[in-house]
Design an enzyme around this catalytic site. Structure first.
Site, short mmCIF file in Angstrom:
data_model
loop_
_atom_site.label_atom_id
_atom_site.label_comp_id
_atom_site.label_asym_id
_atom_site.label_seq_id
_atom_site.Cartn_x
_atom_site.Cartn_y
_atom_site.Cartn_z
N SER A 92 -3.19 18.31 57.28
CA SER A 92 -3.15 17.15 58.15
C SER A 92 -2.65 15.95 57.34
CB SER A 92 -4.54 16.85 58.71
OG SER A 92 -4.51 15.72 59.57
N HIS A 106 2.20 11.05 62.06
CA HIS A 106 1.07 11.98 61.89
C HIS A 106 1.58 13.40 62.08
CE1 HIS A 106 -1.51 14.62 64.43
NE2 HIS A 106 -2.35 14.47 63.43
N ASN A 108 -0.04 17.65 61.88
CA ASN A 108 -1.16 18.55 61.63
C ASN A 108 -0.76 19.95 62.04
OD1 ASN A 108 -3.62 20.03 63.10
ND2 ASN A 108 -4.43 18.86 61.37
N VAL A 109 -1.05 20.92 61.19
CA VAL A 109 -0.92 22.34 61.56
C VAL A 109 -2.20 23.03 61.12
CG1 VAL A 109 1.59 22.58 61.68
CG2 VAL A 109 0.46 22.70 59.46
N ARG A 110 -2.74 23.90 61.97
CA ARG A 110 -4.06 24.44 61.69
C ARG A 110 -4.22 25.84 62.27
NH1 ARG A 110 -4.15 20.31 65.38
NH2 ARG A 110 -4.84 20.86 67.49
N HIS A 145 13.02 13.70 68.23
CA HIS A 145 12.78 14.70 69.27
C HIS A 145 13.79 15.85 69.20
CE1 HIS A 145 9.44 13.31 71.79
NE2 HIS A 145 9.74 12.12 71.30
N GLY A 258 -19.48 18.56 59.56
CA GLY A 258 -19.98 18.20 58.24
C GLY A 258 -18.91 18.15 57.17
N GLY A 259 -17.69 17.83 57.59
CA GLY A 259 -16.59 17.75 56.63
C GLY A 259 -16.71 16.53 55.73
N ARG A 260 -15.77 16.42 54.82
CA ARG A 260 -15.79 15.33 53.85
C ARG A 260 -15.28 14.05 54.53
NH1 ARG A 260 -12.29 13.21 49.75
NH2 ARG A 260 -13.47 12.52 47.91
#
Length: 304
Positions: A92, A106, A108-110, A145, A258-260
């Site tokens: 991210s 921005h 993000n790939v997950r 685009h 509960g991530g950082r």
């Protein structure tokens, strides 16, 4: 067959390549890395660039975390995932340039796997990227685009139209009744293509980010600006903060799981201002952002 190790290897290499490319674009600063471990399971690498020649602040994070149960942000739209353990990994990034003529961006790939004893794992990919200009340029939006559309070519279905529309709808500030920027791509829950094709699409999106953003930075980085433009940039950054803290699914997932916190909130800009009752001057460049850019448009088919 799901290959978690292959996804993790790609995501770590993507973080490396994007950091190298962005540091090269900046030319005045490097990313500083901090590794972290999550008590419940997993960890990550946070990389942040500050006070660069082009980028006032930029963060590119990799995380790989596990947990005993999916947080509410993930199960709200998929209640069948409640009670499952999970494994999640992703890259991210958010880039806040110094020059107001250069847009914020921005990406993000997950990848997620939700597990339950005695049942097949449920897996999916998600991500995308979007562009948030302060001063609009049609040619920048068209190129952004077009690269996004090109990344979607070679896959079944009209993925660009589908995921552009999803991006327009997702990155929308409901309480302001306005888009966050000029959009791009957004997808989630992707598994219908099968693992190999879904993973290939994730790579196509991740690999196209720098080709989409880099030329815009090169075109705008030397353009002049003054106090007026800087103040408008800081005002519009407030919209970014509002979206990330109120609506962004990734931010909510990180905090609820509960991530950082430092890594999750690295997306916030270093400086921002809120002005009560601000209205842009009629006919100004600032007003044109609202009338000509913060609307849903067919940017690929724009021509001068």
């Amino acid at each position: 067959m799901v290959n978690i190790d292959a996804v993790k290897t790609y995501l770590q290499q993507l973080q490396d390549s994007i950091c190298a490319d962005l540091a090269g674009l900046d030319g005045g600063a490097e990313f500083k890395e901090e590794s972290w471990v999550r008590e419940e399971g997993g960890g990550g690498r946070s990389r942040v660039l500050t006070d660069g020649a082009v980028f006032e602040k930029g963060g590119v994070n990799f995380s790989h975390v596990t947990g005993a149960s999916m947080p509410g942000s993930a199960t709200a739209h998929r209640p069948e995932l409640a009670g499952r353990s999970f494994e999640a990994m992703g890259v991210s990034l958010v880039i806040h340039p110094l020059n107001p003529r250069v847009p914020t961006t921005h990406m993000n790939v997950r990848f997620f796997v939700a597990k339950k004893e005695g049942e097949e794992p449920i897996w999916w990919f998600g991500g995308g990227y979007d562009l948030t200009p302060y001063y609009g340029y049609e040619e920048d939006c068209q190129q952004w685009h077009q690269v996004a559309k090109d990344a979607c070519e070679g896959f079944a279905g009209d993925l660009y139209s589908k995921y552009k529309k999803w991006c327009d709808e997702y990155f929308y500030l409901k309480h302001r009744d306005e888009p966050r920027g000029v959009g791009g791509l957004f997808f989630d829950d992707l598994n219908e293509l099968g693992f190999e094709e879904s993973f290939r699409f994730l790579r196509a999106v991740g690999d196209s980010f720098v080709p989409a953003y880099g030329p815009i930075v090169e075109r705008r980085r030397e353009e002049s600006y003054g106090e007026r433009e800087r103040e408008f940039q800081l005002y519009r950054r407030g919209r970014y903060v509002e979206f990330n803290l109120v609506f962004d699914r990734g931010t909510l997932f990180g905090l609820q799981s509960g991530g950082r916190t430092e890594s999750i909130l690295m997306s916030l800009p270093p400086l921002v201002r809120w002005v009560y009752g601000y209205e842009p001057e009629e006919g100004s460049e600032e007003a044109r952002l609202y009338t000509d850019f913060l609307i849903h448009r067919d940017w690929v088919n724009w021509s001068a």
